[in-house]
Design an enzyme around this catalytic site. Structure first.
Site, PDB file in Angstrom:
ATOM      1  CG  ASP A  10     -83.575   3.346  -8.842  1.00 57.52           C
ATOM      2  OD1 ASP A  10     -82.408   3.321  -9.261  1.00 57.52           O
ATOM      3  OD2 ASP A  10     -83.880   3.112  -7.651  1.00 57.52           O
ATOM      4  CE  LYS A  71     -76.303   2.762 -10.834  1.00 54.21           C
ATOM      5  NZ  LYS A  71     -77.488   3.048 -10.027  1.00 54.21           N
ATOM      6  CD  GLU A 148     -78.797   6.191  -8.343  1.00 54.12           C
ATOM      7  OE1 GLU A 148     -78.208   6.011  -7.267  1.00 54.12           O
ATOM      8  OE2 GLU A 148     -78.609   5.485  -9.343  1.00 54.12           O
TER       9      GLU A 148
END
Ligand code: AMP
Length: 591
Positions: A10, A71, A148
């Site tokens: 993740d 990100k 996700e």
């Protein structure tokens, strides 16, 4: 089965985790009890790469050599400065991935070369591509990219919940928001609909709180230019985030920051109270946006709130109590807390990794595209002739992989090449969507028959949500050569190899500070000659308080002691003072 390990990662905006399979079950890798690696990369004072907690600790004192929330820039083509050089978002992410890769290798006792990496469902083609490239730079083959919320649902399924269910996954992290409706039937996890906003998250909430603090510093304390002071802003951002998190469990918090500036030679300290009500008001409009997305996702999935069996919360920002409240009001049931919002994405990625390795994980994943892919054509918009009408080809919520073929006529008979622009988004005006690339096909047949029959374009969206376009001449059946003209940020092999080497070189440099630190070492630090009494005193007290400190403080204190010692050795007074202040703050509560 001794197949090559694949790990689940993740790669979050704020924190990242890696999970492995242990005895057939997904397990997040912990080091010193800590599963989360802050997604921060920095250079220490000696110019060595640091990743995770240490980088986060120095973010406030050395923002110019620390990168956070990278990100948010994935796929943007922007470069970020770190020290004297600039780096692509892929390179910065590669450092984080390398850290996770090594953690997993230590846990497994063998090298790790393959990973399943998660991305927000709402990530664009360019952002997915950038994530894949980051993996490559870090020396990881990305066997699959999954969304996700899908991973969260997989981790839920992996807990053996059984039965047929409809689940709503509300995922609000540091930088992105997604909501998905997922069906689990006989172990098949199918995403029915997914929507969101890839520029909304906890960082925005921090910015609002920091704005309140900045206003206090400027108007309350009379310090001018606080908003433009980078170092102070970094400190206020950190204080704002802490205050925001505390407001999740307390109705009000006091923010204390020493030495935020001076007026007429007198040092000024910030001390102000924030309350939950004001904070909730500040973020109200943003949360309302997320609730509108919940409605959209339910409509797209054709599921009524009463048909939902579960609401799963994912992402650190879902700890804000107002979110649970809003969801309960809207959906008539409370979200469930049995899946850890911080770890379930990595766990789900590991479940998928298990499936990729050929293990029977009792589940199969069917993913979808959360947005429409299409092209533009001369047509009309709102009843008026318009050159860039958006022509949807693969509609959002289509299952992956997906292929759609469309007939296409060239405009003139002797046209030698054709250019296709591909967009993703939902607006009828193609120019308001995201252009993901333009594909040029050359060598069109010049015969009348070929012109009359036209071309067939195939759009193929793979399991990772990445798009490929092929063109075939109908008359001849010949496939045309296609070139991706400007597909955003699709780095060349050479560029990737150069990045890999660059990251490898920086990574390989010997760390200036030993990774493990013992009590004696810290003791020794406290006795260093040449340190001013104040610093010695803080170090000594920190050492004394270590043994009885709660685990989460202990970790941070060890880092801070190391950082302080280092700052003193390097004679960096500013950094030393800031680190000392952080240690003093912890000691204030402990002693
Ligand atoms: P993630 O991207 O899922 O790691 O989520 C990180 C975000 O969650 C950051 O913006 C954190 O500030 C936020 N966060 C973590 N814990 C809390 C909390 N207790 N209350 C509010 N926000 C939190």
């Amino acid at each position: 089965m001794d197949s090559e390990p694949i790990v689940g990662i993740d790669l979050g905006t704020t924190n990242s985790e890696v999970a492995i399979l242990s005895g057939g079950k997904p397990e997040v890798v912990r080091e010193d009890g800590d599963a989360m690696v802050p997604s921060c990369v920095g250079l220490d004072e000696a110019g060595h790469i640091i990743v995770g907690r240490r980088a986060r600790n120095q973010a406030a004192v050395a923002p110019e050599r620390t990168v956070v929330s990278i990100k948010r820039l994935m796929g943007s083509g922007e470069r970020v400065p770190m020290g004297a050089e600039t780096y692509s978002p892929q390179e910065i992410s590669a450092f984080i991935l390398k850290e996770l890769k090594e953690r997993a290798a230590r846990a497994l006792g063998r090298d790790v070369r393959k990973a399943v990496i998660t991305v927000p469902a709402y990530f664009t083609d360019a952002q997915r591509q950038a994530t894949r490239e980051a993996g490559g730079i870090a020396g990881l083959e990305v066997v699959r990219i999954i969304n996700e919320p899908t991973a969260a649902a997989l981790s839920y399924e992996g807990q053996g919940s059984g039965g047929n269910r409809r689940i709503l996954v509300y995922d609000l992290g540091g930088g992105t928001f997604d909501v998905s409706v997922v069906a689990i039937e006989e172990g098949v996890v199918e995403v029915l609909a997914s929507t969101g906003d890839n520029r909304l998250g906890g960082d925005d909430f921090d910015a609002l709180v920091a704005k309140r603090l900045t206003a206090q510093v400027e108007t309350g304390l009379g310090i001018e230019g606080a908003a433009a002071d980078r170092l102070l802003q970094a400190r206020l951002r950190r204080a704002a985030e802490q205050a925001k998190m505390d407001l999740s469990t307390q109705p009000f918090v006091r923010v204390e920051e020493d030495h935020v500036g001076s007026v007429g030679g007198e040092a000024k300290h910030l001390s102000c109270e924030l309350n939950r009500g004001d904070f909730e008001q500040d973020i109200d409009e943003m949360l309302a946006r997320t609730m509108r997305s919940v409605t959209t996702a339910l409509n797209d999935a054709d599921v009524r709130p009463s048909q939902l069996d579960r609401i799963l919360l994912v992402g650190g920002s879902t700890r804000i109590p107002r979110i649970t409240q809003l969801l309960a009001e809207r959906l008539g049931q409370e979200p469930h807390g049995e899946v850890d919002p911080d770890l379930c994405v990595a766990l789900g990625a590991a479940v998928q990794a298990g499936i990729e390795m050929g293990h029977d994980m009792h589940s199969v994943l069917v993913d979808i595209t959360p947005y429409t892919f299409g092209t533009s054509a001369v047509g009309e918009l709102y009843g008026m002739p318009y050159e860039y009408q958006f022509i949807p080809i693969i509609r959002r919520n289509t299952k992956l992989p997906a292929t759609r073929t469309e007939a296409f006529a060239t405009v003139t008979e002797f046209q030698e090449e054709v250019e296709i622009k591909v967009y993703q988004g939902e607006d009828p005006d193609a120019l308001k969507n995201v252009e993901i690339g333009s594909f040029r096909f050359t060598g069109l047949n010049q015969q009348r028959e070929a012109y009359e029959q036209g071309l067939l374009f195939s759009y193929h969206l793979d399991l990772d949500g990445l798009l490929k376009v092929h063109a075939v001449e109908r008359a001849t059946g010949r496939e045309l050569r296609g070139v991706v003209e400007n597909a955003m940020e699709r780095a060349s092999e050479e560029a990737l190899a150069a990045s890999r080497e660059r990251i490898e070189t920086l990574w390989g440099e010997e760390d200036a500070i030993p990774a493990g630190s013992t009590g004696e070492e810290l003791e020794e630090a406290a006795g260093d000659p040449g340190m001013s009494d104040e610093f010695q005193d803080t170090l000594r007290r920190a050492r004394a308080a270590l043994d009885s400190a709660p685990a989460e403080d202990r970790e941070e204190m060890i880092e801070l002691i190391r950082d302080l010692r280092y700052a003193l050795r390097e004679e960096c007074a500013e950094a030393a003072a800031a680190v000392k202040q952080q240690l003093d703050e912890i000691l204030f509560y402990l002693e």
